[in-house]
Design an enzyme around this catalytic site. Structure first.
Site, mmCIF file in Angstrom:
data_model
loop_
_atom_site.group_PDB
_atom_site.id
_atom_site.type_symbol
_atom_site.label_atom_id
_atom_site.label_comp_id
_atom_site.label_asym_id
_atom_site.label_seq_id
_atom_site.Cartn_x
_atom_site.Cartn_y
_atom_site.Cartn_z
ATOM 1 N N LYS A 35 25.056 40.058 33.803
ATOM 2 C CA LYS A 35 26.319 39.892 34.544
ATOM 3 C C LYS A 35 26.070 39.049 35.800
ATOM 4 O O LYS A 35 25.259 39.400 36.649
ATOM 5 C CB LYS A 35 26.906 41.248 34.939
ATOM 6 C CG LYS A 35 28.300 41.108 35.563
ATOM 7 C CD LYS A 35 28.904 42.442 35.928
ATOM 8 C CE LYS A 35 28.439 42.970 37.257
ATOM 9 N NZ LYS A 35 28.860 42.178 38.436
ATOM 10 N N ASP A 62 31.354 37.584 36.006
ATOM 11 C CA ASP A 62 32.189 38.546 36.756
ATOM 12 C C ASP A 62 32.727 37.807 37.982
ATOM 13 O O ASP A 62 32.325 38.054 39.108
ATOM 14 C CB ASP A 62 31.314 39.742 37.143
ATOM 15 C CG ASP A 62 32.057 40.824 37.913
ATOM 16 O OD1 ASP A 62 33.301 40.784 37.962
ATOM 17 O OD2 ASP A 62 31.379 41.712 38.462
ATOM 18 N N LYS A 64 36.165 37.216 38.635
ATOM 19 C CA LYS A 64 37.440 37.744 39.118
ATOM 20 C C LYS A 64 38.374 36.654 39.657
ATOM 21 O O LYS A 64 38.806 36.691 40.814
ATOM 22 C CB LYS A 64 37.199 38.807 40.200
ATOM 23 C CG LYS A 64 36.378 40.000 39.719
ATOM 24 C CD LYS A 64 36.281 41.080 40.785
ATOM 25 C CE LYS A 64 35.463 42.281 40.332
ATOM 26 N NZ LYS A 64 34.006 42.072 40.371
ATOM 27 N N ASP A 67 44.551 33.849 41.285
ATOM 28 C CA ASP A 67 45.280 32.753 41.950
ATOM 29 C C ASP A 67 46.579 32.542 41.180
ATOM 30 O O ASP A 67 46.908 33.342 40.284
ATOM 31 C CB ASP A 67 44.397 31.487 41.957
ATOM 32 C CG ASP A 67 44.678 30.589 43.158
ATOM 33 O OD1 ASP A 67 45.880 30.317 43.420
ATOM 34 O OD2 ASP A 67 43.742 30.163 43.839
ATOM 35 N N PRO A 69 48.944 31.089 38.263
ATOM 36 C CA PRO A 69 48.538 30.920 36.862
ATOM 37 C C PRO A 69 47.896 29.568 36.550
ATOM 38 O O PRO A 69 46.869 29.507 35.853
ATOM 39 C CB PRO A 69 49.853 31.117 36.094
ATOM 40 C CG PRO A 69 50.624 32.088 36.943
ATOM 41 C CD PRO A 69 50.304 31.685 38.370
ATOM 42 N N THR A 126 36.013 50.290 40.820
ATOM 43 C CA THR A 126 35.394 51.623 40.739
ATOM 44 C C THR A 126 35.004 52.147 42.119
ATOM 45 O O THR A 126 34.677 53.313 42.271
ATOM 46 C CB THR A 126 34.157 51.582 39.810
ATOM 47 O OG1 THR A 126 33.487 50.343 39.997
ATOM 48 C CG2 THR A 126 34.571 51.710 38.373
ATOM 49 N N ARG A 204 22.610 49.032 40.452
ATOM 50 C CA ARG A 204 21.587 49.666 41.281
ATOM 51 C C ARG A 204 20.914 50.881 40.661
ATOM 52 O O ARG A 204 19.787 51.201 41.052
ATOM 53 C CB ARG A 204 22.201 50.004 42.646
ATOM 54 C CG ARG A 204 22.428 48.739 43.475
ATOM 55 C CD ARG A 204 23.389 48.963 44.617
ATOM 56 N NE ARG A 204 24.749 49.173 44.135
ATOM 57 C CZ ARG A 204 25.807 49.349 44.922
ATOM 58 N NH1 ARG A 204 25.656 49.336 46.232
ATOM 59 N NH2 ARG A 204 27.007 49.525 44.400
HETATM 60 O O1 C5P Z 1 25.075 48.556 41.533
HETATM 61 P P1 C5P Z 1 26.301 48.970 40.778
HETATM 62 O O2 C5P Z 1 25.982 49.634 39.444
HETATM 63 O O3 C5P Z 1 27.274 49.760 41.613
HETATM 64 O O4 C5P Z 1 26.989 47.577 40.411
HETATM 65 C C1 C5P Z 1 28.233 47.503 39.766
HETATM 66 C C2 C5P Z 1 28.540 46.064 39.470
HETATM 67 O O5 C5P Z 1 29.770 45.994 38.778
HETATM 68 C C3 C5P Z 1 28.666 45.199 40.714
HETATM 69 O O6 C5P Z 1 28.123 43.940 40.379
HETATM 70 C C4 C5P Z 1 30.158 45.096 40.943
HETATM 71 O O7 C5P Z 1 30.505 43.860 41.506
HETATM 72 C C5 C5P Z 1 30.702 45.182 39.526
HETATM 73 N N1 C5P Z 1 32.044 45.730 39.370
HETATM 74 C C6 C5P Z 1 32.405 46.995 39.797
HETATM 75 N N2 C5P Z 1 33.678 47.454 39.625
HETATM 76 C C7 C5P Z 1 34.594 46.688 39.030
HETATM 77 C C8 C5P Z 1 34.266 45.409 38.606
HETATM 78 C C9 C5P Z 1 32.965 44.951 38.783
HETATM 79 O O8 C5P Z 1 31.540 47.729 40.319
HETATM 80 N N3 C5P Z 1 35.809 47.157 38.824
#
Ligand code: C5P
Length: 234
Positions: A35, A62, A64, A67, A69, A126, A204
């Site tokens: 990712k 990733d 995101k 803006d 369309p 999240t 992480r």
């Molecule tokens: O380190 P961790 O497991 O928290 O990383 C989660 C990854 O997923 C990060 O790169 C974050 O940018 C991405 N992400 C997220 N929640 C979302 C979309 C992407 O945590 N809704």
């Protein structure tokens, strides 16, 4: 999609292409998807996608894109032409914006001769405790023709109920007893899979572990157990 590796996306939240490539190579036995997030993309640019593909892993951009369309469609077309397996757009942008992203991505992939990639809508981050916007954003994703959504493990059941066609890419993954960091709606890998997740985003929990290989192995074992439970074989 029986191979666990194909379900696991490694969040390469690092500051450069060399570091990202080294990390992806080291953990490629466990992670079949790399990712690329904002930090890495801003530093390394689109060439990092080719470098990661060179390792034989799929790439989730990733990025995101959010803006009007027309702008989202054009940006998605460029990414699609280069070739990625996944690209995402915040569902908060609404149905028209998401539909433009879906179309641009598909067109770009066609022009570049790539396998059709998956367009994902990010529902509620999240890191946010309040997921009350979820249902409306899920409906935007479904109406726009997205292939899936990014959501926490806690919303997978709603996706299955309201829009079973959509796949689920689930971040906020933590091994049992691990730190949450800035994430609010977390789940263990096994929990997320048992609830029906298609893909997991793991950052992480593995990249900040003292022994990354052991943490990656623990994620894989947890997923394997959950898949066995899911299919009723254990
Ligand atoms: O380190 P961790 O497991 O928290 O990383 C989660 C990854 O997923 C990060 O790169 C974050 O940018 C991405 N992400 C997220 N929640 C979302 C979309 C992407 O945590 N809704």
């Amino acid at each position: 999609m029986s191979d666990i590796r194909e379900r696991l996306a490694l969040a390469l939240d690092v500051g450069g292409a060399d570091e990202a490539e080294a990390l992806a190579r080291r953990l490629a036995p466990w992670f079949g998807i790399a990712k690329v997030g904002m930090e890495l993309y801003a530093e390394a640019g689109p060439d990092v996608i080719d470098r990661l593909h060179g390792l034989g892993v799929a790439v989730f951009a990733d990025l995101k894109f959010y803006d009007i369309p027309n702008t989202v469609e054009r940006a998605a077309r460029v990414v699609g032409r280069r070739g990625v397996e996944f690209l995402n757009f915040p569902a908060a942008g609404g149905t028209a914006m998401l539909a433009a992203g879906v179309e641009g991505l598909a067109e770009g992939a066609r022009a570049g001769g790539h396998t059709p990639p998956k367009a994902l809508a990010v529902t509620v981050l999240t890191s946010e405790a309040d997921a009350s916007a979820f249902d409306a954003r899920l409906d935007h994703a479904a109406a726009a023709g997205c292939d899936g959504v990014v959501c926490s493990a806690h919303e997978i059941a709603t996706v299955k109920e309201r829009s079973p066609r959509l796949g689920t890419m689930v971040p906020g993954i933590r091994l049992a007893g691990g730190g949450r960091h800035d994430q609010a709606r977390v789940a263990t890998p096994g929990d997320a899979i048992e609830r029906g997740a298609d893909w997991l985003v793991v950052g992480r929990a593995v990249t900040a572990a003292a022994d990354r290989e052991a943490a990656a192995e623990a994620v894989t074992r947890d997923v394997a157990d959950a898949l066995a439970r899911r299919s009723g074989t254990r």
